[in-house]
Design an enzyme around this catalytic site. Structure first.
Site, PDB file in Angstrom:
ATOM      1  N   GLU A   6      53.723  31.817  18.891  1.00  0.00           N
ATOM      2  CA  GLU A   6      54.845  30.981  19.344  1.00  0.00           C
ATOM      3  C   GLU A   6      54.816  29.604  18.686  1.00  0.00           C
ATOM      4  OE1 GLU A   6      53.814  31.868  23.487  1.00  0.00           O
ATOM      5  OE2 GLU A   6      55.935  32.336  23.772  1.00  0.00           O
ATOM      6  N   GLY A  17      50.506  32.474  22.288  1.00  0.00           N
ATOM      7  CA  GLY A  17      50.948  31.105  22.049  1.00  0.00           C
ATOM      8  C   GLY A  17      50.763  30.682  20.610  1.00  0.00           C
ATOM      9  N   ALA A  24      47.189  30.997  24.232  1.00  0.00           N
ATOM     10  CA  ALA A  24      46.848  30.020  25.274  1.00  0.00           C
ATOM     11  C   ALA A  24      45.407  30.287  25.693  1.00  0.00           C
ATOM     12  CB  ALA A  24      47.779  30.198  26.459  1.00  0.00           C
ATOM     13  N   GLU A  82      50.846  39.278  25.220  1.00  0.00           N
ATOM     14  CA  GLU A  82      50.806  38.806  26.604  1.00  0.00           C
ATOM     15  C   GLU A  82      50.925  39.927  27.627  1.00  0.00           C
ATOM     16  OE1 GLU A  82      52.323  37.361  24.119  1.00  0.00           O
ATOM     17  OE2 GLU A  82      52.228  35.194  24.257  1.00  0.00           O
TER      18      GLU A  82
HETATM   19  N1  T1G Z   1      41.544  32.331  25.671  1.00  0.00           N
HETATM   20  C1  T1G Z   1      40.253  32.064  25.990  1.00  0.00           C
HETATM   21  N2  T1G Z   1      39.191  32.711  25.425  1.00  0.00           N
HETATM   22  C2  T1G Z   1      39.475  33.643  24.502  1.00  0.00           C
HETATM   23  C3  T1G Z   1      40.806  33.966  24.119  1.00  0.00           C
HETATM   24  C4  T1G Z   1      41.862  33.249  24.750  1.00  0.00           C
HETATM   25  N3  T1G Z   1      43.143  33.459  24.430  1.00  0.00           N
HETATM   26  N4  T1G Z   1      40.738  34.943  23.177  1.00  0.00           N
HETATM   27  C5  T1G Z   1      39.434  35.209  22.988  1.00  0.00           C
HETATM   28  N5  T1G Z   1      38.690  34.433  23.781  1.00  0.00           N
HETATM   29  C6  T1G Z   1      37.208  34.420  23.819  1.00  0.00           C
HETATM   30  C7  T1G Z   1      36.643  35.723  24.342  1.00  0.00           C
HETATM   31  O1  T1G Z   1      36.588  35.709  25.760  1.00  0.00           O
HETATM   32  C8  T1G Z   1      35.262  35.693  23.713  1.00  0.00           C
HETATM   33  O2  T1G Z   1      34.495  34.773  24.471  1.00  0.00           O
HETATM   34  C9  T1G Z   1      35.499  35.034  22.353  1.00  0.00           C
HETATM   35  O3  T1G Z   1      36.744  34.309  22.488  1.00  0.00           O
HETATM   36  C10 T1G Z   1      35.638  36.036  21.228  1.00  0.00           C
HETATM   37  O4  T1G Z   1      36.650  36.969  21.650  1.00  0.00           O
HETATM   38  C11 T1G Z   1      51.706  30.918  26.296  1.00  0.00           C
HETATM   39  C12 T1G Z   1      50.546  32.758  27.820  1.00  0.00           C
HETATM   40  C13 T1G Z   1      41.504  36.872  19.218  1.00  0.00           C
HETATM   41  C14 T1G Z   1      41.648  39.307  18.590  1.00  0.00           C
HETATM   42  O5  T1G Z   1      45.833  37.682  24.455  1.00  0.00           O
HETATM   43  O6  T1G Z   1      42.761  39.500  21.456  1.00  0.00           O
HETATM   44  O7  T1G Z   1      49.095  32.888  24.693  1.00  0.00           O
HETATM   45  O8  T1G Z   1      32.727  36.389  25.263  1.00  0.00           O
HETATM   46  O9  T1G Z   1      35.119  38.966  21.695  1.00  0.00           O
HETATM   47  O10 T1G Z   1      36.798  40.860  19.046  1.00  0.00           O
HETATM   48  O11 T1G Z   1      52.842  32.829  25.648  1.00  0.00           O
HETATM   49  O12 T1G Z   1      39.763  37.735  21.381  1.00  0.00           O
HETATM   50  O13 T1G Z   1      32.335  34.974  23.215  1.00  0.00           O
HETATM   51  O14 T1G Z   1      32.430  33.889  25.488  1.00  0.00           O
HETATM   52  O15 T1G Z   1      37.645  39.248  21.780  1.00  0.00           O
HETATM   53  O16 T1G Z   1      36.912  38.948  17.310  1.00  0.00           O
HETATM   54  C15 T1G Z   1      47.508  35.531  24.311  1.00  0.00           C
HETATM   55  C16 T1G Z   1      43.263  37.472  23.310  1.00  0.00           C
HETATM   56  C17 T1G Z   1      47.011  34.670  25.427  1.00  0.00           C
HETATM   57  C18 T1G Z   1      44.539  37.095  22.557  1.00  0.00           C
HETATM   58  C19 T1G Z   1      39.446  38.128  18.688  1.00  0.00           C
HETATM   59  N6  T1G Z   1      46.434  35.817  23.382  1.00  0.00           N
HETATM   60  N7  T1G Z   1      42.135  37.535  22.432  1.00  0.00           N
HETATM   61  O17 T1G Z   1      38.771  39.330  18.947  1.00  0.00           O
HETATM   62  O18 T1G Z   1      36.491  38.434  19.655  1.00  0.00           O
HETATM   63  S1  T1G Z   1      48.271  34.344  26.613  1.00  0.00           S
HETATM   64  C20 T1G Z   1      45.650  36.901  23.564  1.00  0.00           C
HETATM   65  C21 T1G Z   1      41.959  38.607  21.574  1.00  0.00           C
HETATM   66  C22 T1G Z   1      49.376  33.358  25.760  1.00  0.00           C
HETATM   67  C23 T1G Z   1      51.556  32.251  25.665  1.00  0.00           C
HETATM   68  C24 T1G Z   1      50.695  33.178  26.422  1.00  0.00           C
HETATM   69  C25 T1G Z   1      40.682  38.618  20.788  1.00  0.00           C
HETATM   70  C26 T1G Z   1      40.849  38.209  19.322  1.00  0.00           C
HETATM   71  P1  T1G Z   1      32.883  35.003  24.630  1.00  0.00           P
HETATM   72  P2  T1G Z   1      36.471  38.513  21.265  1.00  0.00           P
HETATM   73  P3  T1G Z   1      37.204  39.457  18.667  1.00  0.00           P
END
Ligand code: T1G
Length: 655
Positions: A104, A101, A62, A124
């Site tokens: 999912e 997500g 998400a 999450e």
């Molecule tokens: N939402 C918004 N921005 C995100 C994002 C996300 N989920 N993931 C990464 N970014 C942005 C981050 O802030 C950065 O921005 C850029 O992307 C590169 O990220 C409904 C509720 C995917 C492994 O927890 O683990 O889904 O600084 O520097 O090292 O059940 O990003 O460039 O402006 O980390 O290559 C669940 C979180 C969400 C994954 C890539 N998903 N992200 O790593 O790049 S909750 C997560 C990561 C959800 C559902 C629930 C990592 C990555 P900027 P980065 P990276």
């Protein structure tokens, strides 16, 4: 600009998500995905659908940036349920990381294929949440309760191969041609009857109440106060007791409650704070220098740790010591760390061999003549460090970057003693340097932007989180720690015991209490600093002598068998020591203090306030750029619980 596009390959539709940088499920993606599903069902020429993503990864979750806004329909569970109800098979084609997500959405599809480097995860819990779009309901139906609980409580991704073995993935492509492979797979399924929707399947290994409780107790003990892992496990257990509709509703209730929680706000703060520390506006367009050959002066614990970290990141390393015996001892420390990485499977035997070739030791400064960067990690004494820098300036290239790993000392003073001070900066690593992710980058009055930018580029290559600090005693972390410990010493004098305070801070969520931490690190380090600062200490400032008196007895902690606690037969678990209790009693009497007892909450609050007030001072003096940076220093360098957001966030300070 469409974020979801559709194309055709004969009877197969390709639905492609293009929402850089990580194809997060923004409102636009959810809306267009829902519409695409409706359109595919209505198009009789389409016999199957491949869902694929543009860019470097499948949907990574998400859009976390939307969490602080009012949720907009279509909600993700509705999109996923619509895909699951599609009249023709949807095949998720995964590369990169299908996370949260994204995983999912893949579970809502009828099949999942991936390339071998792909990963699947439900992280999450690291945001203080649980999967909120059916992940805790569908996953146990597909891979079983035990595997599902392991994934959702750890938040750790699994490889495509593991996912195949667990049944989360139906096929792994033999090469990187994911779309071709997915279209072929879809073609093979387009005439078969649709598989039973995952949400309609039973949970094969639903635990009984006793096993469920035992599992929850284990997760809770490991979570050390964080709610989301326990809630995630509870939701998976519910999935085995309820039918899908009830289980979806129960999961959503937990998710929404957690999303409003302080712990999730704190963890979402940390997620973005960790990614902001390296974004320094004034360095945005500055090109860093190329660094290949590094020198490390000093092969002690820190020097060897830094050398190992740099070797593991691919640098050529020459480690300098004062004589062959010390050089060999230092090399032994480096080899031990590298062999540990090999035995833990972090590097292959080929990598271990290559790293060994990139490592050399010497006792002659001229061995550093070609280095692009030299990091000094010798005894924490200004005169000793200045002597090292004097020799480095004699033998190193005039443009070689010279860094000090000092934890406290004035880096401006060290820079002023060097030729070309614009090339000198502080690189403060945290022990063990090959493990701890924090790197305080200390900006002197004279350092050039190019050298500072090179420090940040070095941190990135070392896979560390850099935090910019100005010059002051202890920079950001150790300066706040000093005030933290001062409050602990005051409370000792006023009536608390070391174990009261350690217990309170462990319950607060710290990895260790302040006194057991000192016994592990060694009391002599703090003692040396207090003696160094004594000449300039304000005589009017309240000074507690308890720690000094313990050090005067040669009690430096675990390494001497006694410190704040005693360690019988070298055990690592300290027990209260009457010698210390007597010293505390004598100092209380000498200070004329009438002692009182402390509640755990009062100890925690007093320490947090001490950290926040020092942090505020550090912000006011411009030593740290932001409260978020201070939070990252204490989370990554000192074990402050992430789910409290860091000392400034926990203390209500926002940027
Ligand atoms: N939402 C918004 N921005 C995100 C994002 C996300 N989920 N993931 C990464 N970014 C942005 C981050 O802030 C950065 O921005 C850029 O992307 C590169 O990220 C409904 C509720 C995917 C492994 O927890 O683990 O889904 O600084 O520097 O090292 O059940 O990003 O460039 O402006 O980390 O290559 C669940 C979180 C969400 C994954 C890539 N998903 N992200 O790593 O790049 S909750 C997560 C990561 C959800 C559902 C629930 C990592 C990555 P900027 P980065 P990276």
């Amino acid at each position: 600009m469409a974020v979801v596009t559709t194309s055709k390959h004969n009877d197969i539709a390709i639905v492609c998500v293009k929402n850089p940088p990580v194809n997060a499920l923004s409102h636009a993606v959810r809306s267009e995905l829902y519409s695409a599903c409706e359109n595919m069902d209505g198009d009789n020429t389409v016999k199957a659908v491949v869902l694929i993503c543009d860019g470097r990864t499948f949907i990574a979750g998400a859009d976390i940036r939307e969490f602080n806004q009012a949720p907009q329909e279509p909600h993700l569970p509705d999109v996923i349920n619509r895909i699951e109800a599609a009249t023709k098979p949807w095949i998720a084609a995964v590369h990169g990381t299908a996370l949260g997500g994204g995983c999912e959405v893949a579970l809502g599809c009828h099949y999942r294929v991936a390339i071998s480097s792909a990963k699947f995860g439900l992280p999450e819990v690291h945001l203080g949440l649980i999967p909120g779009a059916g992940g805790t309901v569908r996953l146990p139906r597909l891979i079983g309760t035990e595997s599902a609980i392991a994934m959702v409580t750890s938040g750790k991704p699994i490889s495509a191969q593991e996912a195949l073995e667990k049944g989360l993935v139906d096929a792994v492509a033999p090469d990187e041609n994911l779309e071709t492979f997915a279209v072929e797979f879809a073609t093979s399924k387009m005439t078969a009857s649709l598989p039973v929707a995952i949400s309609k399947r039973p949970v094969a290994d639903a635990p009984d109440d006793a096993k469920a409780q035992e599992t929850l107790d284990g997760v809770s003990a490991k979570a050390r106060g964080q709610m989301s892992p326990v809630e995630a496990a509870g939701s998976v257990i519910d999935a085995g007791k309820l039918d899908a509709t009830e289980a979806f509703a129960a999961e959503r209730e937990r998710f929404v409650r957690l999303k409003e929680s302080e712990q999730s706000a704190a963890l979402r703060h940390v997620f973005f704070a960790e990614r902001q520390t390296a974004k320094i506006a004034e360095l945005k367009d500055v090109k860093p220098k190329e660094i290949e050959e590094c020198g490390i002066v000093g092969g002690g614990t820190m020097g060897a740790g830094i050398a190992a970290a740099a070797l593991l990141a691919g640098f050529q390393i020459t480690m300098l010591e004062r004589d062959t015996e010390a050089a060999e001892a230092g090399a032994q420390r480096v080899r031990k760390i590298l062999d540990g990485s090999l035995s833990r499977g972090l590097i292959s035997s080929q990598q271990r061999a290559a790293i060994g070739q990139a490592f050399a030791t010497s006792i002659d400064y001229t061995a550093l003549a070609r280095c692009d960067l030299v990091i000094e990690a010798v005894f924490e004494d200004m005169a000793v460090k200045k002597l090292v820098f004097k020799k480095l300036c004699e033998v190193c290239r005039p443009d070689a970057i010279l860094a000090t790993n000092t934890s406290y000392l004035n880096v401006n003073e060290i820079a002023a003693s060097a030729k070309n001070p614009e090339r000198v900066l502080g690189l403060h690593f945290f022990s063990p340097a090959h493990i701890m992710k924090l790197l305080e980058i200390v900006k002197t009055d004279t350092v050039s932007d190019e050298v500072l930018a090179t420090g940040f580029a070095l941190a990135k290559k070392l896979r560390k989180v850099p935090v910019l600090s100005g010059v002051c005693d202890g920079f950001i972390g150790n300066r706040i720690l000093a005030n933290y410990r001062k409050q602990c010493d005051y409370m000792l004098e006023e009536g608390a015991s070391p174990q009261d305070i350690d217990t309170a801070m462990r319950n607060f969520g710290m990895a260790m209490g302040p006194f057991e931490m000192q016994d592990m690190a060694g009391l002599d380090i703090g003692w040396a600093n207090r003696k160094r600062l004594a000449p300039t200490r304000d005589p009017k400032e309240r000074y507690v002598k308890i720690a000094d008196r313990i050090c005067e007895l040669g009690r430096f902690g675990q390494k001497t068998g006694a410190g704040w606690y005693q360690y019988p037969e070298g055990s690592r678990k300290g027990i209260p020591d009457p010698v210390v209790e007597d010293i505390i009693k004598q100092e209380r009497e000498a200070a004329g203090i009438v002692t009182r007892s402390f509640t755990m909450a009062e100890i925690q609050s007093r320490i947090l306030q001490a950290m926040v007030s020092e942090g505020q001072q550090i912000l006011n003096e411009g030593i740290a750029r932001s409260a978020a940076d201070i939070d990252m220093v204490f989370i990554l360098g000192y074990g402050f619980p992430r789910w409290r957001g860091g000392p400034m966030f926990a203390g209500g300070v926002r940027d």
